[in-house]
Design an enzyme around this catalytic site. Structure first.
Site, short mmCIF file in Angstrom:
data_model
loop_
_atom_site.label_atom_id
_atom_site.label_comp_id
_atom_site.label_asym_id
_atom_site.label_seq_id
_atom_site.Cartn_x
_atom_site.Cartn_y
_atom_site.Cartn_z
N SER A 142 0.81 -1.13 -0.03
CA SER A 142 0.12 0.19 -0.13
C SER A 142 1.02 1.38 -0.09
O SER A 142 2.24 1.01 0.26
CB SER A 142 -0.81 0.11 1.38
OG SER A 142 -1.55 1.43 1.54
N TYR A 155 -2.62 -0.97 10.18
CA TYR A 155 -2.47 -1.26 8.79
C TYR A 155 -0.97 -0.89 8.38
O TYR A 155 -0.61 -1.48 7.67
CB TYR A 155 -3.58 -0.90 8.12
CG TYR A 155 -3.70 -0.76 6.66
CD1 TYR A 155 -4.59 -1.86 6.21
CD2 TYR A 155 -3.22 -0.05 5.81
CE1 TYR A 155 -4.63 -2.03 4.94
CE2 TYR A 155 -3.45 0.17 4.44
CZ TYR A 155 -4.13 -1.23 4.02
OH TYR A 155 -4.18 -1.08 2.66
#
Ligand code: NAD
Length: 260
Positions: A142, A155
């Protein structure tokens, strides 16, 4: 281009994983698809991949938080098709909260599904790839593997971990015909992001359309979503002979997010 190669795409019942599975199938790879969802919808997807692209597809219901089920998914690819050539670690979940309020069980689940699953699937797949002298490991990281945002401690930690894990695997496999890279997407309009958009609309008492614009504009200079198909095409490129010397990198596909 990928004819005769056999691929696993984790979390491919939705969003980015489904987009990657379709592009790899369109290029000729057989597939193990994986992820949660309605059994009939998953069977429709599996059969559709076979009929649309003339490849073979099997479904693994492995839970990516369970190492023994991950090993069984890798075994399923080898027993169904004879080899494991491409591994796309894509399954992932999100939870947002400030550190002080972040629930411990969410921290453990995000680390297990977004990071540890990649370790265990790579561990299980590597012997198959080494036996053939070819392998492509593509981890879906990401922009949050490169930079941070508030309220995403688990995350961001997991995605930074994926970038580090990919580098180690790249070094351990260098020169063996195997590469390992991380694709780092910015915002992609999937169910995972739709939940964040709807939460923002609720919190700020604005429309879903206004929240969508706000979410995009805060981080992604292009003001446009990345598409699952674009990520699939990038993954297919990383599987090609042209990418044989690309290994250990974290490749943003983020509309300029991490250029700032
Ligand atoms: P999504 O929610 O649409 O899809 C997630 C997939 O993972 C689904 O198929 C789901 O069933 C599967 N999954 C979830 N938990 C699982 C488990 N325990 N075991 C097996 N499968 C499981 O999400 P998405 O947006 O397509 O995200 C896919 C990946 O891309 C994730 O790793 C996410 O972090 C990453 N990513 C997404 C974006 C974005 O903007 N959407 C941006 C950067 C990175």
């Amino acid at each position: 281009m990928l004819n005769g190669l056999n691929a696993i795409v984790t979390g491919s019942t939705s969003g980015i994983g489904l987009g990657v599975a379709k592009v790899l199938a369109a290029k000729g790879a057989n597939l193990v698809i994986n992820g949660f969802g309605d059994a009939d919808a998953i069977e429709k997807e599996r059969a559709g991949l076979e009929s649309d692209f003339g490849i073979k597809a099997v479904y693994s219901d492995a839970d990516m938080s369970k190492p023994d089920q991950i090993a069984a998914m890798v075994d399923l690819c080898a027993s169904s098709f004879g080899s494991v050539d491409i591994l796309v670690n894509n399954a992932g979940i999100q939870h947002t909260d400030p550190v002080e309020q972040f629930p411990a069980e969410k921290w453990h689940a995000i680390l297990a599904i977004n990071l540890s699953s990649a370790f265990f699937s790579i561990q299980a797949a590597l012997p198959h790839m080494r036996a053939k002298g070819y392998g492509r490991i593509i981890n879906i990281g990401s922009a949050h593997g490169l930079v941070a945002s508030a309220n995403k401690s688990a995350y961001v930690a997991a995605k930074h971990g994926v970038v580090g894990l990919s580098k180690v695997v790249a070094l351990e496999t260098a020169g063996s015909g195997i590469t390992c890279n991380t694709i780092c997407p910015g915002w992609v309009h999937t169910p995972l992001v739709q939940k964040q958009i709807e939460a923002m609309a609720d919190d700020q008492n604005i429309s879903v359309e206004a929240a969508t614009d706000k979410l995009l504009c805060a981080k992604q200079p292009s003001g446009q979503f990345v598409t699952p198909d674009q990520i699939g095409s990038l993954a297919a490129f990383l599987c090609s002979p042209a990418a044989a010397q690309i290994t250990g990198i974290a490749l943003p596909i983020d509309g300029g997010w991490t250029a700032q």
